[in-house]
Design an enzyme around this catalytic site. Structure first.
Site, PDB file in Angstrom:
ATOM      1  N   ASP A  64       0.914  -1.109  -0.067  1.00 49.77           N
ATOM      2  CA  ASP A  64      -0.070   0.097   0.050  1.00 49.77           C
ATOM      3  C   ASP A  64       0.732   1.148  -0.051  1.00 49.77           C
ATOM      4  N   ALA A  87      -1.350   5.215  -8.475  1.00 46.31           N
ATOM      5  CA  ALA A  87      -1.946   4.825  -7.490  1.00 46.31           C
ATOM      6  C   ALA A  87      -3.155   5.583  -7.097  1.00 46.31           C
ATOM      7  N   ALA A  88      -4.520   5.246  -7.059  1.00 44.11           N
ATOM      8  CA  ALA A  88      -5.594   6.317  -6.707  1.00 44.11           C
ATOM      9  C   ALA A  88      -6.726   5.405  -6.653  1.00 44.11           C
ATOM     10  N   GLU A  89      -7.658   5.898  -5.861  1.00 45.08           N
ATOM     11  CA  GLU A  89      -9.279   5.476  -6.157  1.00 45.08           C
ATOM     12  C   GLU A  89      -9.563   6.561  -7.138  1.00 45.08           C
ATOM     13  N   SER A  90      -9.995   5.992  -8.116  1.00 40.74           N
ATOM     14  CA  SER A  90     -10.269   6.746  -9.445  1.00 40.74           C
ATOM     15  C   SER A  90     -11.738   7.038 -10.049  1.00 40.74           C
ATOM     16  N   THR A 136      -5.299  14.473 -12.936  1.00 40.33           N
ATOM     17  CA  THR A 136      -6.404  14.412 -13.962  1.00 40.33           C
ATOM     18  C   THR A 136      -6.869  15.854 -14.345  1.00 40.33           C
ATOM     19  N   ASP A 137      -7.668  15.905 -15.461  1.00 42.42           N
ATOM     20  CA  ASP A 137      -8.326  17.478 -15.794  1.00 42.42           C
ATOM     21  C   ASP A 137      -9.393  17.689 -14.852  1.00 42.42           C
ATOM     22  N   GLU A 138      -9.718  16.866 -13.979  1.00 41.02           N
ATOM     23  CA  GLU A 138     -11.044  17.017 -13.267  1.00 41.02           C
ATOM     24  C   GLU A 138     -10.664  17.849 -12.321  1.00 41.02           C
ATOM     25  N   TYR A 162     -13.654  12.878  -5.733  1.00 36.68           N
ATOM     26  CA  TYR A 162     -12.480  12.311  -6.316  1.00 36.68           C
ATOM     27  C   TYR A 162     -11.562  13.564  -6.861  1.00 36.68           C
ATOM     28  N   LYS A 166      -7.715  14.615  -5.860  1.00 35.63           N
ATOM     29  CA  LYS A 166      -6.476  14.765  -6.868  1.00 35.63           C
ATOM     30  C   LYS A 166      -6.026  16.102  -6.720  1.00 35.63           C
ATOM     31  N   TYR A 219     -26.483   8.992 -17.877  1.00 32.71           N
ATOM     32  CA  TYR A 219     -26.791   9.842 -16.829  1.00 32.71           C
ATOM     33  C   TYR A 219     -27.261  11.111 -17.375  1.00 32.71           C
ATOM     34  N   ASP A 291     -29.265  11.474 -13.184  1.00 31.41           N
ATOM     35  CA  ASP A 291     -27.751  12.085 -13.464  1.00 31.41           C
ATOM     36  C   ASP A 291     -27.153  12.106 -12.164  1.00 31.41           C
ATOM     37  N   TYR A 352     -27.107   2.240  -9.692  1.00 34.55           N
ATOM     38  CA  TYR A 352     -28.071   2.261 -10.466  1.00 34.55           C
ATOM     39  C   TYR A 352     -29.514   1.522 -10.004  1.00 34.55           C
TER      40      TYR A 352
HETATM   41  P1  NAD Z   1      -7.602   2.373 -11.520  1.00 31.80           P
HETATM   42  O1  NAD Z   1      -8.616   2.678 -10.815  1.00 31.80           O
HETATM   43  O2  NAD Z   1      -7.837   1.463 -12.783  1.00 31.80           O
HETATM   44  O3  NAD Z   1      -6.112   1.953 -10.896  1.00 31.80           O
HETATM   45  C1  NAD Z   1      -5.666   2.462  -9.663  1.00 31.80           C
HETATM   46  C2  NAD Z   1      -4.861   1.371  -8.995  1.00 31.80           C
HETATM   47  O4  NAD Z   1      -4.274   1.898  -8.103  1.00 31.80           O
HETATM   48  C3  NAD Z   1      -5.501  -0.173  -8.984  1.00 31.80           C
HETATM   49  O5  NAD Z   1      -4.760  -0.944  -9.205  1.00 31.80           O
HETATM   50  C4  NAD Z   1      -5.372  -0.030  -7.409  1.00 31.80           C
HETATM   51  O6  NAD Z   1      -5.381  -1.601  -6.819  1.00 31.80           O
HETATM   52  C5  NAD Z   1      -4.463   0.787  -6.911  1.00 31.80           C
HETATM   53  N1  NAD Z   1      -4.573   1.413  -5.718  1.00 31.80           N
HETATM   54  C6  NAD Z   1      -5.420   1.850  -5.333  1.00 31.80           C
HETATM   55  N2  NAD Z   1      -5.173   2.342  -3.782  1.00 31.80           N
HETATM   56  C7  NAD Z   1      -3.916   2.204  -3.571  1.00 31.80           C
HETATM   57  C8  NAD Z   1      -3.256   2.157  -2.443  1.00 31.80           C
HETATM   58  N3  NAD Z   1      -3.455   2.564  -1.185  1.00 31.80           N
HETATM   59  N4  NAD Z   1      -1.684   1.778  -2.412  1.00 31.80           N
HETATM   60  C9  NAD Z   1      -1.436   1.055  -3.684  1.00 31.80           C
HETATM   61  N5  NAD Z   1      -2.134   0.822  -5.102  1.00 31.80           N
HETATM   62  C10 NAD Z   1      -3.239   1.354  -4.713  1.00 31.80           C
HETATM   63  O7  NAD Z   1      -7.244   3.677 -12.206  1.00 31.80           O
HETATM   64  P2  NAD Z   1      -6.538   4.187 -13.420  1.00 31.80           P
HETATM   65  O8  NAD Z   1      -7.804   4.832 -14.240  1.00 31.80           O
HETATM   66  O9  NAD Z   1      -5.613   3.524 -13.952  1.00 31.80           O
HETATM   67  O10 NAD Z   1      -5.793   5.811 -12.992  1.00 31.80           O
HETATM   68  C11 NAD Z   1      -4.533   5.659 -12.585  1.00 31.80           C
HETATM   69  C12 NAD Z   1      -4.413   7.148 -12.475  1.00 31.80           C
HETATM   70  O11 NAD Z   1      -4.463   7.982 -13.349  1.00 31.80           O
HETATM   71  C13 NAD Z   1      -5.069   7.673 -11.054  1.00 31.80           C
HETATM   72  O12 NAD Z   1      -4.309   8.525 -10.249  1.00 31.80           O
HETATM   73  C14 NAD Z   1      -6.160   8.718 -11.884  1.00 31.80           C
HETATM   74  O13 NAD Z   1      -6.419   9.873 -10.964  1.00 31.80           O
HETATM   75  C15 NAD Z   1      -5.290   9.200 -13.105  1.00 31.80           C
HETATM   76  N6  NAD Z   1      -5.912   9.672 -14.376  1.00 31.80           N
HETATM   77  C16 NAD Z   1      -7.028   8.656 -14.559  1.00 31.80           C
HETATM   78  C17 NAD Z   1      -7.676   8.876 -16.008  1.00 31.80           C
HETATM   79  C18 NAD Z   1      -8.646   8.066 -16.444  1.00 31.80           C
HETATM   80  O14 NAD Z   1      -9.343   8.471 -17.489  1.00 31.80           O
HETATM   81  N7  NAD Z   1      -8.796   6.718 -16.236  1.00 31.80           N
HETATM   82  C19 NAD Z   1      -7.582  10.308 -16.421  1.00 31.80           C
HETATM   83  C20 NAD Z   1      -6.273  11.199 -16.019  1.00 31.80           C
HETATM   84  C21 NAD Z   1      -5.840  10.612 -14.933  1.00 31.80           C
HETATM   85  O1  DAU Z   2     -11.043  13.117 -16.994  1.00 31.39           O
HETATM   86  C1  DAU Z   2     -10.324  12.234 -16.482  1.00 31.39           C
HETATM   87  C2  DAU Z   2     -11.250  11.390 -15.677  1.00 31.39           C
HETATM   88  O2  DAU Z   2     -11.825  10.528 -16.396  1.00 31.39           O
HETATM   89  C3  DAU Z   2     -10.434  10.460 -14.781  1.00 31.39           C
HETATM   90  O3  DAU Z   2      -9.667  11.381 -13.749  1.00 31.39           O
HETATM   91  C4  DAU Z   2     -11.150   9.286 -13.849  1.00 31.39           C
HETATM   92  O4  DAU Z   2     -10.349   8.634 -13.025  1.00 31.39           O
HETATM   93  C5  DAU Z   2     -11.906   8.819 -14.745  1.00 31.39           C
HETATM   94  O5  DAU Z   2     -12.815   7.843 -13.992  1.00 31.39           O
HETATM   95  C6  DAU Z   2     -12.877   9.546 -15.836  1.00 31.39           C
HETATM   96  O6  DAU Z   2     -13.855  10.261 -15.029  1.00 31.39           O
HETATM   97  P1  DAU Z   2     -15.211  10.263 -15.671  1.00 31.39           P
HETATM   98  O7  DAU Z   2     -16.239  10.563 -14.581  1.00 31.39           O
HETATM   99  O8  DAU Z   2     -15.359  11.207 -16.840  1.00 31.39           O
HETATM  100  O9  DAU Z   2     -15.364   8.996 -16.177  1.00 31.39           O
HETATM  101  P2  DAU Z   2     -16.527   7.875 -16.490  1.00 31.39           P
HETATM  102  O10 DAU Z   2     -16.150   6.668 -17.376  1.00 31.39           O
HETATM  103  O11 DAU Z   2     -17.150   7.502 -15.209  1.00 31.39           O
HETATM  104  O12 DAU Z   2     -17.776   8.781 -17.098  1.00 31.39           O
HETATM  105  C7  DAU Z   2     -17.859   9.285 -18.273  1.00 31.39           C
HETATM  106  C8  DAU Z   2     -18.940  10.160 -18.686  1.00 31.39           C
HETATM  107  O13 DAU Z   2     -20.092   9.475 -18.637  1.00 31.39           O
HETATM  108  C9  DAU Z   2     -19.357  11.136 -17.566  1.00 31.39           C
HETATM  109  O14 DAU Z   2     -19.912  12.089 -17.977  1.00 31.39           O
HETATM  110  C10 DAU Z   2     -20.451  10.302 -16.705  1.00 31.39           C
HETATM  111  C11 DAU Z   2     -21.143   9.443 -17.789  1.00 31.39           C
HETATM  112  N1  DAU Z   2     -21.688   8.060 -17.363  1.00 31.39           N
HETATM  113  C12 DAU Z   2     -20.794   7.419 -16.694  1.00 31.39           C
HETATM  114  C13 DAU Z   2     -21.182   5.911 -16.254  1.00 31.39           C
HETATM  115  C14 DAU Z   2     -20.125   5.090 -15.427  1.00 31.39           C
HETATM  116  C15 DAU Z   2     -23.039   7.777 -17.400  1.00 31.39           C
HETATM  117  O15 DAU Z   2     -23.320   8.388 -18.395  1.00 31.39           O
HETATM  118  N2  DAU Z   2     -23.362   6.584 -17.330  1.00 31.39           N
HETATM  119  C16 DAU Z   2     -22.725   5.628 -16.663  1.00 31.39           C
HETATM  120  O16 DAU Z   2     -22.986   4.641 -16.235  1.00 31.39           O
END
Ligand code: NAD
Ligand code: DAU
Length: 354
Positions: A64, A87-90, A136-138, A162, A166, A219, A291, A352
Site C-alpha cells: 500500500d 495509484a489512486a481511487e479513481s 487528471t483534468d477534473e 475524487y 486529486k 446519466y 444524473d 443504478y
Molecule cells: P484504476 O482505478 O484503474 O487503478 C488504480 C490502481 O491503484 C489499482 O490497481 C489499485 O489497486 C491501486 N491502488 C489503489 N489504492 C492503492 C493504495 N493505497 N496503494 C497502492 N495501490 C493502490 O485507475 P486508472 O484509471 O488506471 O487511473 C490511474 C491514475 O491516473 C489515477 O491517479 C487517476 O487519477 C489518473 N487518471 C486517470 C484517468 C482515466 O481516464 N482513467 C485520466 C486522467 C488521470
Molecule cells: O477526465 C479524467 C477522468 O476521467 C479521470 O480522472 C477519472 O479517473 C476517470 O474515471 C474519468 O472520469 P469520468 O467521470 O469522466 O469517467 P466515467 O467513465 O465515470 O464517465 C464518463 C462520462 O460518462 C461522465 O460524463 C459520466 C457518464 N456516465 C458514466 C457512467 C459510469 C454515464 O452516463 N453512465 C454511466 O453509467
C-alpha cells in the site's frame, strides 16, 4: 533538465493506466528495471501484468502506498531513480457514495510517497531522481460549451470528492518541489480508454453491457462532454515528461477529441453491431437514468504546452483506438468476468438501483 529513467517504481501498476504504462515502458525500454507496486484493491488486477511477469527486469510488490517505511526501503534497496505515481481511487461515482477512501489514498497516500522520496533522495544524500505524479483534468472543474479548453494556468475548481482529492494531491506535490527541492513533475490528463479499463467506467461498461444484453445507463440527458485519449498515448506523454520535462512543471495531456456521452455510446453500439451482430441493434439497450450528483458538463484539454515543449502528439486516431478497444473486450471475456466481483456488484446496486 533532462533525466534518464533507469530504475522505476510504478505505483498503481495493476490498474488500468498503470498496467498499460508498464507494458509500454518495458516494450520501449527493455533494459530498464521496473518495480510494479499495487495494493490490489477491487480495481487492481495482478493478471493485468501477466504479459510482463517473466520479464527479467520486472518485479511485482504487493503493498500500500500508505506504508511509508516499506516504500522508503524499496527506493533504497532497488536504487530507484524514478517514481511514477498512478495509484489512486479513481471512480467519481464511488467518491460520491464514499469519499473517505479517496481522501486516504489520494491525499495521504501521495504524501506518504513524497515523504519516502524526500528521505531517500534528498535528506540522507542527494541522489538524481524524478517523482512524476499522474493527475487528471477534473481538478480544473467544468467548462461552458464554448469556453476554451483547460490550459495549465486554469484555476483549480474541483467539483467531486475524487477531483478534490486529486487537486489536493497536486498541491502537495507542488509544495514538495517548491519547499524541499524534490524533482517533481505533474501531468493532468483527459479521459483515457483502451484495454484493461475497469468496467465501472463509461466505455468498458457500455461494451460489457452490450455483450451481456444489459441496459446501457446514460446519466441525465447524455450531453456531457469528455475528451477521450487512447491509453498508450497517455503513456507516451508521461514518457516524454520523464525524459525531457522540466522539474516543477505541470503538463496537460489530451486527445483534442471531444465527444458527448450519448454520441460515444451510440458509436460504441454501432461498432458492437458490426463486431458482435448477435445483439444488434445494441442502441435499443440505451436507458436514461438519474444524473450523477454534481455532474461536470464538459472537460477539454489544451495540450499546446506538451506539444510545443516536448513534441507530444497522440499516435492513435479515435477511429482505430475505439475499434481496437471494442475488439479487445470481445476477445477478453474471461478478463472482465473475473474483475467484476463483489465490489462491482455492490457498486451497481448503489449507483443504478433506480
Ligand atoms: P484504476 O482505478 O484503474 O487503478 C488504480 C490502481 O491503484 C489499482 O490497481 C489499485 O489497486 C491501486 N491502488 C489503489 N489504492 C492503492 C493504495 N493505497 N496503494 C497502492 N495501490 C493502490 O485507475 P486508472 O484509471 O488506471 O487511473 C490511474 C491514475 O491516473 C489515477 O491517479 C487517476 O487519477 C489518473 N487518471 C486517470 C484517468 C482515466 O481516464 N482513467 C485520466 C486522467 C488521470
Ligand atoms: O477526465 C479524467 C477522468 O476521467 C479521470 O480522472 C477519472 O479517473 C476517470 O474515471 C474519468 O472520469 P469520468 O467521470 O469522466 O469517467 P466515467 O467513465 O465515470 O464517465 C464518463 C462520462 O460518462 C461522465 O460524463 C459520466 C457518464 N456516465 C458514466 C457512467 C459510469 C454515464 O452516463 N453512465 C454511466 O453509467
Amino acid at each position: 533538465m533532462s533525466h534518464q529513467p533507469q530504475r522505476l517504481l510504478v505505483t498503481g501498476a495493476a490498474g488500468f493506466i498503470g498496467s498499460n504504462f508498464v507494458h509500454y515502458w518495458l516494450k520501449e525500454n527493455p533494459e530498464s528495471r521496473v518495480i510494479a507496486l499495487d495494493a490490489l484493491t477491487y480495481a487492481g488486477n495482478r493478471a493485468n501484468l501477466d504479459s510482463v511477469e517473466a520479464h527479467p527486469n520486472f518485479n511485482f510488490v504487493h503493498a500500500d502506498i500508505l506504508e511509508t517505511d516499506r516504500i522508503e526501503q524499496l527506493l533504497r534497496e532497488e536504487r530507484i531513480d524514478t517514481l511514477v505515481h498512478f495509484a489512486a481511487e479513481s471512480h467519481v461515482d464511488r467518491s460520491i457514495h464514499g469519499p473517505d477512501a479517496f481522501l486516504k489514498t489520494n491525499i495521504e497516500g501521495t504524501h506518504s510517497l513524497l515523504k519516502a522520496a524526500k528521505k531517500v533522495w534528498l535528506d540522507d544524500k542527494k541522489i538524481p531522481h524524478r517523482f512524476h505524479h499522474v493527475s487528471t483534468d477534473e481538478v480544473y472543474g467544468t467548462l461552458e460549451p464554448e469556453a476554451p479548453a483547460f490550459t495549465e494556468e486554469h484555476q483549480y475548481q474541483p467539483n467531486s470528492p475524487y477531483a478534490a482529492s486529486k487537486a489536493a494531491s497536486d498541491h502537495i506535490v507542488r509544495s514538495y518541489h517548491h519547499t524541499y527541492g524534490l524533482n517533481t513533475t505533474i501531468s493532468n490528463c483527459s479521459n483515457n480508454y483502451g484495454p484493461y479499463h475497469f468496467p465501472e467506467k463509461l466505455i468498458p461498461l457500455i461494451i460489457v453491457n452490450c455483450l451481456e444484453g444489459k441496459p446501457l445507463p446514460i446519466y441525465g440527458d447524455g450531453k456531457q462532454i469528455r475528451d477521450w485519449l487512447y491509453v498508450e498515448d497517455h503513456c507516451r506523454g508521461i514518457d516524454l515528461i520523464l525524459n525531457k520535462g522540466r522539474v516543477g512543471e505541470v503538463y496537460n495531456i489530451g486527445g483534442n477529441n471531444e465527444w458527448a456521452n450519448i454520441d460515444i455510446v451510440t458509436l460504441v453500439c454501432e461498432l458492437m453491431d458490426q463486431h458482435h451482430p448477435e445483439g444488434a441493434p445494441h442502441k435499443s439497450l440505451i436507458t436514461h437514468v438519474t444524473d450523477r450528483l454534481g455532474h461536470d458538463r464538459r472537460y477539454a484539454i489544451d495540450a499546446t504546452k506538451i506539444s510545443k515543449e516536448l513534441g507530444y502528439k497522440p499516435e492513435e486516431t479515435f477511429e482505430t483506438g475505439i475499434r481496437k478497444t471494442v475488439q479487445w473486450y470481445i476477445d477478453h471475456e474471461s478478463w472482465w468476468c473475473r474483475v467484476m466481483g463483489g465490489s462491482y456488484r455492490s457498486l451497481l446496486k448503489q449507483n443504478y438501483n433506480n
